[in-house]
Design a protein around this motif. Structure first.
Motif, PDB file in Angstrom:
ATOM      1  N   TRP A   1      -4.253   1.252  -9.476  1.00 19.71           N
ATOM      2  CA  TRP A   1      -5.031   2.495  -9.420  1.00 19.71           C
ATOM      3  C   TRP A   1      -5.403   3.000 -10.804  1.00 19.71           C
ATOM      4  O   TRP A   1      -6.405   3.689 -10.968  1.00 19.71           O
ATOM      5  CB  TRP A   1      -4.247   3.583  -8.696  1.00 19.71           C
ATOM      6  N   GLU A   2      -4.621   2.657 -11.821  1.00 21.60           N
ATOM      7  CA  GLU A   2      -4.879   3.126 -13.188  1.00 21.60           C
ATOM      8  C   GLU A   2      -5.887   2.259 -13.946  1.00 21.60           C
ATOM      9  O   GLU A   2      -6.320   2.630 -15.027  1.00 21.60           O
ATOM     10  CB  GLU A   2      -3.567   3.182 -13.970  1.00 21.60           C
TER      11      GLU A   2
ATOM     12  N   TYR B   1       0.806  -1.218   0.000  1.00 25.92           N
ATOM     13  CA  TYR B   1       0.000   0.000   0.000  1.00 25.92           C
ATOM     14  C   TYR B   1       0.839   1.269   0.000  1.00 25.92           C
ATOM     15  O   TYR B   1       0.392   2.314  -0.461  1.00 25.92           O
ATOM     16  CB  TYR B   1      -0.982   0.005   1.171  1.00 25.92           C
TER      17      TYR B   1
ATOM     18  N   ARG C   1      -6.736  -5.867  -0.498  1.00 24.15           N
ATOM     19  CA  ARG C   1      -7.591  -4.872   0.146  1.00 24.15           C
ATOM     20  C   ARG C   1      -8.344  -5.501   1.310  1.00 24.15           C
ATOM     21  O   ARG C   1      -8.401  -4.959   2.408  1.00 24.15           O
ATOM     22  CB  ARG C   1      -8.565  -4.291  -0.870  1.00 24.15           C
TER      23      ARG C   1
ATOM     24  N   GLU D   1       0.275   1.463  -7.806  1.00 22.86           N
ATOM     25  CA  GLU D   1       0.049   2.544  -8.759  1.00 22.86           C
ATOM     26  C   GLU D   1      -0.545   2.015 -10.074  1.00 22.86           C
ATOM     27  O   GLU D   1      -1.372   2.665 -10.705  1.00 22.86           O
ATOM     28  CB  GLU D   1       1.356   3.291  -9.050  1.00 22.86           C
TER      29      GLU D   1
END
Length: 56
Positions: free
Chosen positions: A29-30, A13, A46, A26
């Motif tokens: 996230w995209e 994270y 998560r 990262e």
């Protein structure tokens, strides 16, 4: 010294370590909605963070 699960999740994270498939946070996230729906294993990290009560 071996890392425990909480250490692994925190490093992921923080963007300091990839997940079990070599993906960095990262990159995830995209992803668009369709890819998130198709790829379910990203959610395991998560969920693990929530179960371990990891706070960022």
């Amino acid at each position: 010294m071996a890392m425990n699960n909480q250490d692994i999740i925190i490093l992921f994270y923080l963007g300091l370590s990839p997940d079990h498939k070599g993906r960095k946070i990262e990159e995830i996230w995209e992803w668009d909605h369709d890819r998130l729906e198709y790829t379910h294993d990203y959610n395991e990290l998560r969920t693990s963070a929530i179960a371990l009560d990891v706070r960022f």
